[in-house]
Design a protein around this motif. Structure first.
Motif, mmCIF file in Angstrom:
data_model
loop_
_atom_site.group_PDB
_atom_site.id
_atom_site.type_symbol
_atom_site.label_atom_id
_atom_site.label_comp_id
_atom_site.label_asym_id
_atom_site.label_seq_id
_atom_site.Cartn_x
_atom_site.Cartn_y
_atom_site.Cartn_z
ATOM 1 N N LEU A 168 0.828 -1.205 0.000
ATOM 2 C CA LEU A 168 0.000 0.000 0.000
ATOM 3 C C LEU A 168 0.866 1.261 0.000
ATOM 4 O O LEU A 168 0.521 2.263 -0.632
ATOM 5 N N LEU A 169 2.001 1.193 0.701
ATOM 6 C CA LEU A 169 2.904 2.332 0.734
ATOM 7 C C LEU A 169 3.465 2.640 -0.653
ATOM 8 O O LEU A 169 3.775 3.782 -0.972
ATOM 9 N N TRP A 170 3.606 1.613 -1.470
ATOM 10 C CA TRP A 170 4.170 1.762 -2.804
ATOM 11 C C TRP A 170 3.387 2.780 -3.645
ATOM 12 O O TRP A 170 3.955 3.485 -4.474
ATOM 13 N N ALA A 171 2.085 2.845 -3.419
ATOM 14 C CA ALA A 171 1.235 3.746 -4.210
ATOM 15 C C ALA A 171 1.249 5.177 -3.698
ATOM 16 O O ALA A 171 0.713 6.079 -4.348
ATOM 17 N N TYR A 172 1.876 5.388 -2.543
ATOM 18 C CA TYR A 172 1.897 6.724 -1.936
ATOM 19 C C TYR A 172 2.808 7.660 -2.725
ATOM 20 O O TYR A 172 3.991 7.370 -2.931
ATOM 21 N N LYS A 173 2.277 8.792 -3.152
ATOM 22 C CA LYS A 173 3.069 9.808 -3.852
ATOM 23 C C LYS A 173 3.505 10.856 -2.831
ATOM 24 O O LYS A 173 2.705 11.651 -2.361
ATOM 25 N N GLU A 174 4.777 10.825 -2.518
ATOM 26 C CA GLU A 174 5.295 11.654 -1.434
ATOM 27 C C GLU A 174 5.184 13.140 -1.757
ATOM 28 O O GLU A 174 5.517 13.586 -2.858
ATOM 29 N N VAL A 175 4.723 13.921 -0.770
ATOM 30 C CA VAL A 175 4.573 15.363 -0.963
ATOM 31 C C VAL A 175 5.771 16.131 -0.400
ATOM 32 O O VAL A 175 6.004 17.277 -0.774
ATOM 33 N N TYR A 176 6.509 15.501 0.491
ATOM 34 C CA TYR A 176 7.664 16.164 1.107
ATOM 35 C C TYR A 176 8.862 16.128 0.155
ATOM 36 O O TYR A 176 9.158 15.104 -0.459
ATOM 37 N N GLU A 177 9.551 17.249 0.035
ATOM 38 C CA GLU A 177 10.756 17.315 -0.786
ATOM 39 C C GLU A 177 11.979 17.283 0.130
ATOM 40 O O GLU A 177 12.244 18.242 0.869
ATOM 41 N N PRO A 178 12.727 16.165 0.117
ATOM 42 C CA PRO A 178 13.866 16.031 1.036
ATOM 43 C C PRO A 178 14.982 17.021 0.729
ATOM 44 O O PRO A 178 15.164 17.451 -0.406
ATOM 45 N N LYS A 179 15.704 17.400 1.778
ATOM 46 C CA LYS A 179 16.859 18.275 1.635
ATOM 47 C C LYS A 179 18.113 17.420 1.770
ATOM 48 O O LYS A 179 18.510 17.039 2.869
ATOM 49 N N ARG A 180 18.716 17.067 0.633
ATOM 50 C CA ARG A 180 19.867 16.171 0.631
ATOM 51 C C ARG A 180 21.069 16.840 1.294
ATOM 52 O O ARG A 180 21.350 18.010 1.072
ATOM 53 N N SER A 181 21.772 16.065 2.101
ATOM 54 C CA SER A 181 23.000 16.542 2.734
ATOM 55 C C SER A 181 23.819 15.335 3.166
ATOM 56 O O SER A 181 23.353 14.191 3.115
ATOM 57 N N LYS A 182 25.043 15.592 3.587
ATOM 58 C CA LYS A 182 25.943 14.525 3.997
ATOM 59 C C LYS A 182 25.432 13.858 5.269
ATOM 60 O O LYS A 182 25.025 14.515 6.222
ATOM 61 N N VAL A 183 25.436 12.512 5.270
ATOM 62 C CA VAL A 183 24.944 11.764 6.426
ATOM 63 C C VAL A 183 26.031 11.703 7.502
ATOM 64 O O VAL A 183 27.177 11.347 7.231
ATOM 65 N N ASP A 184 25.659 12.041 8.711
ATOM 66 C CA ASP A 184 26.589 12.046 9.849
ATOM 67 C C ASP A 184 26.619 10.645 10.485
ATOM 68 O O ASP A 184 26.026 10.405 11.528
ATOM 69 N N TYR A 185 27.341 9.722 9.843
ATOM 70 C CA TYR A 185 27.378 8.338 10.311
ATOM 71 C C TYR A 185 28.035 8.217 11.685
ATOM 72 O O TYR A 185 27.526 7.510 12.570
ATOM 73 N N PHE A 186 29.157 8.893 11.871
ATOM 74 C CA PHE A 186 29.869 8.781 13.143
ATOM 75 C C PHE A 186 29.029 9.356 14.279
ATOM 76 O O PHE A 186 28.982 8.794 15.386
ATOM 77 N N GLY A 187 28.331 10.461 14.011
ATOM 78 C CA GLY A 187 27.454 11.020 15.021
ATOM 79 C C GLY A 187 26.335 10.067 15.395
ATOM 80 O O GLY A 187 25.973 9.939 16.575
ATOM 81 N N ALA A 188 25.789 9.364 14.390
ATOM 82 C CA ALA A 188 24.725 8.387 14.648
ATOM 83 C C ALA A 188 25.231 7.254 15.529
ATOM 84 O O ALA A 188 24.532 6.794 16.450
ATOM 85 N N VAL A 189 26.467 6.798 15.269
ATOM 86 C CA VAL A 189 27.050 5.711 16.069
ATOM 87 C C VAL A 189 27.277 6.174 17.511
ATOM 88 O O VAL A 189 26.953 5.455 18.468
ATOM 89 N N LEU A 190 27.827 7.371 17.670
ATOM 90 C CA LEU A 190 28.044 7.906 19.020
ATOM 91 C C LEU A 190 26.725 8.040 19.784
ATOM 92 O O LEU A 190 26.636 7.673 20.965
ATOM 93 N N PHE A 191 25.724 8.549 19.113
ATOM 94 C CA PHE A 191 24.405 8.715 19.743
ATOM 95 C C PHE A 191 23.847 7.362 20.179
ATOM 96 O O PHE A 191 23.357 7.213 21.304
ATOM 97 N N ALA A 192 23.930 6.361 19.290
ATOM 98 C CA ALA A 192 23.398 5.031 19.588
ATOM 99 C C ALA A 192 24.118 4.403 20.779
ATOM 100 O O ALA A 192 23.484 3.829 21.676
ATOM 101 N N ILE A 193 25.446 4.512 20.814
ATOM 102 C CA ILE A 193 26.216 3.921 21.909
ATOM 103 C C ILE A 193 25.907 4.629 23.223
ATOM 104 O O ILE A 193 25.668 3.984 24.255
ATOM 105 N N GLY A 194 25.900 5.963 23.202
ATOM 106 C CA GLY A 194 25.661 6.724 24.423
ATOM 107 C C GLY A 194 24.299 6.456 25.032
ATOM 108 O O GLY A 194 24.173 6.180 26.231
#
Length: 427
Positions: A168-194
């Motif tokens: 059902l999600l496949w038919a959803y036409k997204e209205v939000y326009e994402p703002k592409r930027s660099k993913v903060d992988y190391f920050g995500a890991v630090l957050f998850a561990i903490g």
């Protein structure tokens, strides 16, 4: 919307159904020492992943990330169903928790994309109804699977529902326009561990202070790192927005105080001689109260603003604490049901207004992470509150005295939540 509702239902039902059947699963698989970890692995991963998923959806769009969450939850369910040891079940529940953590913020986030403020309360109430429905369905399905089939079906039942949700999600036409930027992988890991280290303090029985200290250190490193990153995984600038910051604080305190009560009220009713099913029905009172406040909340925000409504919500929270204080031996079902209605009125107003505020008071490309941080604060608060309440029950030989102390604690903390609601300026 149907896709979101199905995903919401399966995630909420899985939590409840696992709670009711885990003693039977542990008896078959062995490894009772890992009993608590079957819940902890799910809770920790879902709590940690939720704000990260919200931030990534701001960058890459809602549809793709939400679909990934459903698929991960589906894979985790299949693996759980085929578990042959408690260690496997704990690990696979963690996979489920990752999927659930990705899915959790999207009902509120996508509703914020699709609907106007005055309509959003009705939509949030609709999602809340799924949690009420799961409180009824889960114990019934759990008992039926255990008696007529196998406990493994409590996980396998998720497969067709997740597949339908993705289709059902496949038919959803997204209205939000994402703002592409660099993913903060190391920050995500630090957050998850903490955060994981801090959450472990609510589960482990030894070296609690060591986990707490390590968690604080890692979170400190995370904050210092995020301040210098061009695209942080958790924009700390959101906390410089006073209404957003105080909404996070208020949601946290409210959940620390009394949200965990719903985990123990069924136990109270069972002690009073009520069946597993009837004790689950009492939780419908929370859903009724929640929906009664959530449905008109959007229109009320436009009329009275966020600050006033959150003060009113916290007044109901304090009243909820008062009603729970009077639960004694011999307290009947309808009194407990009424107390749950009052609690639902409180959390229905606090949660709905806070979520809508977290979306309306930030920039469009921060809506996902802002919403997720609200949910994150509630999840952390609930985890801490449930642990503290459980300690009150565990450290007394008198069952009813334990409940009295537990609810006295909840009432006192609700007063702090009430005080924090006055810090949210009129917007």
């Amino acid at each position: 919307m149907i896709s979101i509702v199905l995903a919401n239902l399966v995630a909420s039902m899985d939590t409840t159904i696992a709670n009711t059947t885990m003693p039977i699963i542990t008896k078959e698989l062995g490894g009772f020492e890992l009993y608590a970890w079957s819940f902890a692995s799910y809770m920790i991963m879902s709590t940690v992943i939720s704000p990260v998923a919200g931030r990534i959806s701001d960058m890459f769009g809602r549809k793709t990330i939400f679909a990934v969450g459903i698929i991960l939850f589906l894979i985790g369910s299949v693996l759980c169903g085929f578990s042959n040891s408690m260690l496997q079940l704990v690990l696979f529940r963690a996979v489920q928790g990752i999927g659930a953590g990705v899915m959790m913020p999207f009902p509120a986030i996508i509703a914020g994309d699709l609907f106007k403020v005055e309509q959003r309360g009705k939509i949030q109430a609709f999602f809340t109804a799924m949690w009420g429905l799961s409180a009824i369905l889960a114990p019934m399905l759990g008992a039926a699977f255990v008696e007529y089939a196998s406990w493994r079906w409590i996980f396998f039942i998720n497969i067709p529902i997740c597949i339908v949700s993705v289709c059902l999600l496949w038919a959803y036409k997204e209205v939000y326009e994402p703002k592409r930027s660099k993913v903060d992988y190391f920050g995500a890991v630090l957050f998850a561990i903490g955060v994981s280290l801090l959450l472990l303090t609510t589960i482990v029985e030894s070296s609690i202070y060591v986990y707490a200290l390590l968690g604080v250190i890692v979170i400190g490193i995370f904050i210092a790192y995020e301040k210098r990153h061009e695209s942080p995984i958790v924009p700390l600038s959101l906390l410089k927005n006073p209404p957003i910051a105080w909404m996070i604080v208020n949601s946290f305190l409210a959940c620390v105080s009394l949200f965990g009560a719903s985990s123990y009220v069924p136990l109270f009713l069972q002690q009073e001689g009520y069946s597993l099913f009837i004790s689950g029905v009492a939780l419908l009172g929370t859903s009724f109260g929640w929906m009664a406040m959530a449905v008109p909340a959007g229109k009320w925000i436009l009329k009275w603003g966020y600050g006033r409504l959150l003060v009113v919500g916290n007044i109901f929270l304090v009243l909820s604490g008062v009603t729970l204080l009077f639960m004694k031996e011999g307290t009947g079902f309808w009194y407990v049901f009424g107390a749950m209605v009052v609690q639902g009125l409180a959390f229905g107003l606090i949660a709905t207004v806070s979520v809508i505020g977290s979306q309306q008071l930030v920039k469009p490309h921060e809506k996902g992470v802002s919403t997720s941080l609200q949910l994150f604060s509630r999840n952390i608060g609930t985890a801490i509150g449930v642990t503290i309440m459980g300690a009150f029950l565990a450290k007394t030989t008198d069952f009813y005295a334990g409940f009295e102390n537990m609810f006295l604690y909840g009432f006192i903390v609700s007063l702090f939540a009430f005080a924090s609601s006055f810090m949210i300026k009129k917007v």
